[in-house]
Motif scaffolding. Structure first.
Motif, PDB file in Angstrom:
ATOM      1  N   ASP A 278       0.833  -1.215   0.000  1.00 43.07           N
ATOM      2  CA  ASP A 278       0.000   0.000   0.000  1.00 43.07           C
ATOM      3  C   ASP A 278       0.863   1.258   0.000  1.00 43.07           C
ATOM      4  N   SER A 279       1.936   1.217  -0.786  1.00 44.52           N
ATOM      5  CA  SER A 279       2.886   2.325  -0.760  1.00 44.52           C
ATOM      6  C   SER A 279       3.462   2.574  -2.147  1.00 44.52           C
ATOM      7  N   ILE A 280       4.134   3.717  -2.292  1.00 41.51           N
ATOM      8  CA  ILE A 280       4.908   4.051  -3.480  1.00 41.51           C
ATOM      9  C   ILE A 280       6.323   4.389  -3.031  1.00 41.51           C
ATOM     10  N   SER A 281       7.317   3.800  -3.682  1.00 42.60           N
ATOM     11  CA  SER A 281       8.717   4.052  -3.351  1.00 42.60           C
ATOM     12  C   SER A 281       9.354   4.945  -4.414  1.00 42.60           C
ATOM     13  N   THR A 282      10.334   5.753  -3.995  1.00 39.44           N
ATOM     14  CA  THR A 282      11.072   6.617  -4.908  1.00 39.44           C
ATOM     15  C   THR A 282      12.512   6.155  -5.008  1.00 39.44           C
ATOM     16  N   PHE A 283      12.997   6.009  -6.242  1.00 44.28           N
ATOM     17  CA  PHE A 283      14.403   5.706  -6.511  1.00 44.28           C
ATOM     18  C   PHE A 283      15.030   6.873  -7.260  1.00 44.28           C
ATOM     19  N   ALA A 296      11.509   4.763   0.825  1.00 50.71           N
ATOM     20  CA  ALA A 296      10.843   3.462   0.769  1.00 50.71           C
ATOM     21  C   ALA A 296       9.336   3.653   0.728  1.00 50.71           C
ATOM     22  N   GLN A 297       8.847   4.646   1.474  1.00 51.64           N
ATOM     23  CA  GLN A 297       7.429   4.991   1.459  1.00 51.64           C
ATOM     24  C   GLN A 297       7.292   6.487   1.193  1.00 51.64           C
ATOM     25  N   ALA A 298       7.389   6.854  -0.082  1.00 54.97           N
ATOM     26  CA  ALA A 298       7.144   8.254  -0.430  1.00 54.97           C
ATOM     27  C   ALA A 298       5.709   8.623  -0.105  1.00 54.97           C
ATOM     28  N   THR A 299       4.850   7.624  -0.138  1.00 49.24           N
ATOM     29  CA  THR A 299       3.483   7.777   0.334  1.00 49.24           C
ATOM     30  C   THR A 299       2.984   6.408   0.764  1.00 49.24           C
ATOM     31  N   HIS A 300       2.063   6.398   1.728  1.00 48.22           N
ATOM     32  CA  HIS A 300       1.456   5.159   2.206  1.00 48.22           C
ATOM     33  C   HIS A 300       0.004   5.445   2.534  1.00 48.22           C
ATOM     34  N   SER A 301      -0.873   4.557   2.095  1.00 48.51           N
ATOM     35  CA  SER A 301      -2.293   4.706   2.372  1.00 48.51           C
ATOM     36  C   SER A 301      -2.882   3.336   2.637  1.00 48.51           C
ATOM     37  N   THR A 302      -3.395   3.134   3.836  1.00 52.16           N
ATOM     38  CA  THR A 302      -3.934   1.835   4.224  1.00 52.16           C
ATOM     39  C   THR A 302      -4.997   1.358   3.240  1.00 52.16           C
TER      40      THR A 302
END
Length: 357
Positions: A278-283, A296-302
């Protein structure tokens, strides 16, 4: 590995349901598109404001039938923003639309040249599709919205579980990922647009899924099981002759089931949508193609269960199709690769595929 594949597929399967229709009254700076992926498949259009917010604009039937996807690139727009192409996985065809003042005008629907088309790509006047069930790609030439099959363009591959097809930035090659057999396929195109035979490369990590290209042709591929028990991303250099060489191998996201990828226009950042986390990662992507995990979690939403992503043409905004909450989430991309959440838009249950311009 099989459990991770099922995780991505199961989350996509949450999205089957009907479409909705509404209208928007204000001018837009662009648009975001998704598919109903139903028995009466249609493209849903959302107008995008200059500040990134979305407003439902309308729903436009493809004339075909949705079906099993589990892919990236089910709907795409041309580089000039004039055309949109979408797959009908259940009726084995491709729909072509003219983009006109925010509306879509259906101009053609043709056989995909195989069974279960899951991903489509375009470069100039060329359109190629990958058919998952028949393990082949097929090419078409677009002329004022009409698609004509290219003789000799159909090529088969030995792997299984096709997840995405995409042209290289130069348009000289096509890449296909196969999540079940852990391969990355390259097809070099002739001057007439005909794809040559496949050259298959072993993926750096397990379950290669979505991908995107950065500067100098750097290819960034998600691996849903690339850092067992979690996921990863790898980068490759694609040479002019179609040779694929690993640069960064299976850099961990520290998140579960990285399936979808978006790479910014300037090639500085790549994002993975982690369906199981439930997340988006940034590289960060270095000049030489090396990947470094920044967030690792640029954003997280349950319960988001993100199942696709797309960038606005200028890469100022990132959009995520969240199957768990039936939303398209919107984010402003910071100079450091961070994400700031904006107002999103609801989608019908079953929406699949995402494109933006």
């Amino acid at each position: 590995m099989s459990r991770v594949i099922l995780t991505c597929m199961a989350l996509v399967a949450l999205l089957l349901g009907p479409a909705s229709v509404a209208a928007a009254g204000e001018a837009s700076a662009g648009a975001v598109y998704t598919l109903t992926n139903t028995a009466s498949n249609a493209v849903i259009v959302y107008d995008r404001s200059a500040s990134g917010e979305l407003t439902l604009s309308g729903t436009f039937p493809t004339g075909g039938i949705g079906g099993s996807l589990g892919s990236q690139g089910a709907v795409v727009t041309s580089a000039n923003g004039h055309w949109l192409y979408a797959v009908d996985a259940g009726s084995n065809d491709i729909a072509a639309f003219r983009i006109a003042n925010g509306d879509l005008v259906l101009t053609d629907r043709v056989s995909s040249g195989g069974t279960q088309p899951v991903s489509v790509t375009t470069s100039h006047d060329l359109v190629y599709v990958v058919n998952a069930a028949t393990h082949n790609i097929a090419g078409f030439r677009a002329d004022d919205g009409k698609l004509a099959p290219i003789a000799g363009s159909t090529q088969s591959f030995a792997g299984a579980g096709a997840a995405q097809i995409q042209f290289s930035p130069t348009g000289d090659a096509i890449v296909v990922t196969e999540k079940t057999t852990n391969t990355v396929d390259v097809f070099v195109l002739g001057k007439d647009g005909t794809a040559g035979p496949v050259t298959s490369y072993a993926s750096s990590g397990a379950t290669p899924f979505g991908f995107g290209f950065g500067r100098h042709g750097t290819l960034v591929v998600s691996e849903a099981a690339g850092a067992a028990p979690l996921s990863a991303a790898s980068s490759y250099e694609l040479s002019k002759d179609g040779t694929l060489t690993a640069v960064s191998r299976s850099v961990p996201t520290t998140q579960a089931a990285a399936c979808w990828v978006a790479v910014t226009q300037d090639g500085r950042y790549g994002f993975t949508a982690n369906a199981g986390g439930d997340s988006i990662s940034t590289f960060a992507i270095a000049e030489d193609g090396t990947l470094t995990l920044v967030y690792a979690q640029a954003t997280h939403s349950t319960a988001a269960h993100t199942t696709d992503m797309a960038l606005s043409r200028d890469s100022q905004f990132l959009y995520a199709l969240d199957g768990g909450t039936h939303m398209i989430s919107a984010f402003r991309i910071g100079a450091d690769g961070s994400l700031t959440r904006l107002a999103g838009a609801t989608v019908p249950t079953g929406a699949a595929g995402l494109a933006a311009r």
